[in-house]
Design an enzyme around this catalytic site. Structure first.
Site, PDB file in Angstrom:
ATOM      1  N   HIS A  61      -2.123 -10.980   4.697  1.00  0.00           N
ATOM      2  CA  HIS A  61      -3.059 -12.107   4.754  1.00  0.00           C
ATOM      3  C   HIS A  61      -4.123 -11.880   5.826  1.00  0.00           C
ATOM      4  CE1 HIS A  61      -4.350 -16.239   4.075  1.00  0.00           C
ATOM      5  NE2 HIS A  61      -4.369 -16.414   5.389  1.00  0.00           N
ATOM      6  N   ASN A 100      10.252  20.644   4.644  1.00  0.00           N
ATOM      7  CA  ASN A 100      11.067  21.846   4.475  1.00  0.00           C
ATOM      8  C   ASN A 100      12.554  21.487   4.413  1.00  0.00           C
ATOM      9  OD1 ASN A 100      11.114  24.978   4.702  1.00  0.00           O
ATOM     10  ND2 ASN A 100      12.617  24.286   6.206  1.00  0.00           N
ATOM     11  N   GLU A 107      -1.109  -9.846  -2.197  1.00  0.00           N
ATOM     12  CA  GLU A 107      -0.649 -11.075  -1.546  1.00  0.00           C
ATOM     13  C   GLU A 107      -0.036 -12.032  -2.576  1.00  0.00           C
ATOM     14  OE1 GLU A 107      -2.573 -13.961   1.901  1.00  0.00           O
ATOM     15  OE2 GLU A 107      -3.821 -13.259   0.248  1.00  0.00           O
TER      16      GLU A 107
END
Length: 681
Positions: A46, A416, A68
């Protein structure tokens, strides 16, 4: 109203809110029933929507508004969280982050948000289906391939005599949205340094993409074993015109011809579809993630200071340290007690000031660590593995200049561990392990260093496979293979171009990664090592200096010149009789506590002129260490320990062998700072 004055504040606060959203989204995914996490995400979203609308970034405001709406339904328990919904929200956050990056780099923050907006609206209306999205994506791919086949532009890959490895790289790069092209570069007939021009071409190309293959080979091009032209298979996100104009900017280039490479189409793999209605598996929230989310959303008694101001403050204090050393020397020479007392008091005050300034520059490593849980979350879904990332010691502090540089090396190491280290759930189950693997990212202080550890409980390093690949790549001589220790074999992983991946992907397999990690860490004055036990896991350990600005050093004399040796590299100083020096493999060595240590004469290395001073029967030696390797630096005498300010040699003296910088001593003389790592190599 001019909004530019608020732009820096907007960027910084947007980054903080995005970090909070990411951290809380990960917690929500682990604990879908906890509405407190949704409220925190909603609050940040918001605020972000309001800020972006005020600043005029409409695309960002529009996308955040739609996200939202979804969060509001979840907050009011009108919508059940699923893995697919979480994926859409994460994709939306990624796009918002890319818009903030664009604004940071001077862009207008605009982006095509129609796709995520459509998905978010479908979720709100209850019409969203992951199966439909997958089917639509497959149709789009089929249509795109049909258009490409109809156009039939470029030359077939077979015409360029590419091997299977190169074809695989090109194909997967194209699938990821890259342009794959065949470039023919023709030099001027009167070009004298053909290899140098070719190097400049490769340098420019590698800054924009990746060279896959050359014709003739790279070795032949370096040895100028070609006529006036050479050809390159190349992968880049840039357009052909951009690549062509970049190469033509290099002098003595006559022509650049570029053709797209056409690759044979293969049937796409069957998509993996998850059930849209299935709720996310409930899991206890990670403490480090919870702390990060709480800290990201909490306020505090802090003030933002521009980094440039801190750098200026540090430089000014560095000059003060130099003057302090000068005053201390003058006070000793004059010998007046009142002056000495005043200088000693000033030294104590400046020492306290130094600690405060250094502390101001120290930043918790959590700023880097906090980005990794999200990365691991996305990567484990892509690799179909189950992994829990544990973060320990995120509050450990490092100098800001070091913090800025360690993100990429840690990113490589974690990817990795996940790709090569952690096994698939089925393989782990067969080995009697839990299906979920664990990667531990840990930071801790020790002396004047910070250590960062990346540890996994995966399969460990397959020594035989590593050695076989190293021999195939010409990194190891087969005659020496049998005599190599486990540690030496493990260190082969850091060799340039080395990879054990059988399949090249966007995650690994190009032989680029661990060698880059090693180079970056060593450029920061640190070191990296690896330990592994087959079947139990692998640990990478990074050692980094606390700060790069002011260091403690031992000053030594070599004839008429003075040098500084960083204390962090020194084990001990000692004096040896000349008859204690032995010869081994045509190298002078000494016996230091039962170990044979080679001697390095600084006079010979730096070609210091002989001042004709009498040579006594003893030799002063500084024993230095890099990892497990040691060396003895032969000097004329020890001057003493001193805090010195590290100054660069400037842009005209780059890559000077075994010299990392210089410092100004109390008497105004310049002393060069020795790079012990280079000497030990």
């Amino acid at each position: 109203m001019d909004m530019n004055q608020y732009l820096d504040m907007f960027i910084e606060e947007s980054k903080e809110h995005l970090q909070a959203i990411n951290a809380n989204l990960l917690l929500l995914e682990s604990d879908p029933g906890n509405i407190a996490h949704v409220k925190e995400i909603f609050r940040s979203a918001h605020t972000l929507k309001g800020m972006s609308a005020t600043m005029g970034f409409e695309d960002m405001a529009s996308l955040t508004h739609e996200a939202e709406n979804v969060l509001d339904l979840i907050r009011n328990q009108k919508l059940t969280i699923t893995s697919d919904i979480m994926d859409v929200i994460f994709q939306s956050v990624d796009l918002i982050e890319s818009m903030v990056i664009d604004i940071t780099e001077g862009g207008d923050g605009s982006a095509d948000v129609s796709g995520p907006v459509k998905k978010l609206r479908a979720i709100v209306s209850g019409d969203y289906s992951a199966e439909q999205e997958v089917a639509a994506a497959a149709t789009a791919v089929a249509e795109e391939e049909a258009v490409e086949a109809a156009q039939a532009e470029g030359t077939p890959a077979e015409d360029h005599d590419l091997d299977d490895y190169a074809l695989m790289v090109l194909k997967q790069s194209k699938e990821l949205g890259n342009n794959v092209m065949w470039i023919k570069v023709t030099l001027n007939e009167n070009c004298l340094l053909k290899a140098a021009r070719a190097y400049m071409v490769f340098d420019q190309l590698e800054s924009m993409g990746e060279v896959i293959k050359t014709k003739p080979s790279v070795e032949d091009i370096e040895n100028e074993c070609f006529e006036q032209s050479f050809e390159i298979a190349y992968v880049t996100m840039q357009s052909a015109e951009k690549v062509r104009s970049t190469i033509l900017n290099i002098s003595e280039i006559q022509d650049v011809a570029i053709d797209p490479i056409q690759l044979k189409k293969e049937a796409p793999p069957a998509p993996v579809v998850t059930e849209a209605a299935a709720p996310v598996e409930k899991k206890a929230p990670d403490n480090a993630q919870a702390a990060a989310a709480k800290k990201a959303t909490a306020g505090g008694k802090t003030i933002r200071v521009d980094i440039d101001r801190l750098d200026i403050l540090m430089n000014l204090f560095s000059e003060l340290v130099i003057d302090r050393g000068r005053l201390e020397q003058l006070a000793r020479e004059i010998g007046k007690s009142e002056l000495q007392e005043t200088v000693e008091h000033m030294s104590r005050i400046s020492g306290d000031l130094q600690n405060i300034i250094l502390t101001m520059r120290m930043v918790p490593v959590e700023q880097v660590f906090n980005r990794f849980p999200r990365m691991i979350r996305d990567l484990q879904k892509e690799l179909h593995k189950k992994v829990n990332l544990e973060i320990i010691g995120a509050e450990t502090e490092l100098d800001r200049t070091v913090i800025d540089e360690i993100g990429d090396p840690l990113n490589h190491l974690l990817r990795n561990s996940l790709d090569h280290g952690i096994e698939s759930p089925a393989d782990r189950k067969m080995a009697g392990k839990p299906e979920e693997g664990t990667i531990v990212l840990r930071a801790f202080h020790s002396g004047n260093h910070v250590f960062i550890e990346v540890k996994d409980d995966g399969a460990g390093i397959n020594k035989e496979k590593v050695l076989k690949k190293a021999i195939e790549r010409g990194i190891v001589n087969p005659a020496n293979a049998d005599s190599m220790s486990d540690k030496q074999i493990h260190e082969l992983l850091f060799a340039a171009g080395f990879s054990t991946a059988e399949v090249v992907s966007d995650i690994s397999g190009r032989g680029v990664g661990l060698d880059v990690v090693k180079s970056k860490i060593e450029s920061l004055g640190g070191s990296v090592g690896v330990e592994s036990v087959r079947g139990q896991g692998t640990t990478f350990l990074i050692q980094l200096p606390l700060t790069l600005s002011i260091i403690s050093a031992m000053l030594v004399q070599v004839k008429d010149e003075k040098y500084a040796v960083p204390l962090s590299s020194i084990i001990e100083t000692a004096v040896f009789k000349k008859d204690q020096i032995m010869m081994a493999h045509r190298q002078k060595v000494i016996d230091f506590r039962g170990r044979v240590v080679p001697l390095v004469s600084l006079q010979d290395i730096f070609q210091v002129p002989d001042n004709g001073a009498d040579k006594d029967d003893e030799v002063a030696v500084v024993i230095v260490r890099k990892g497990e390797k040691m060396a003895g630096l032969v000097v004329d005498s020890f001057i003493g320990q001193q805090e010195i300010v590290l100054k660069s040699l400037g842009k005209y003296l780059v890559n000077v062998f075994a010299i990392s910088g210089a410092t100004i001593l109390g008497d105004g003389q310049v002393a060069l700072i020795i790079d012990c790592n280079a000497l030990i190599k």
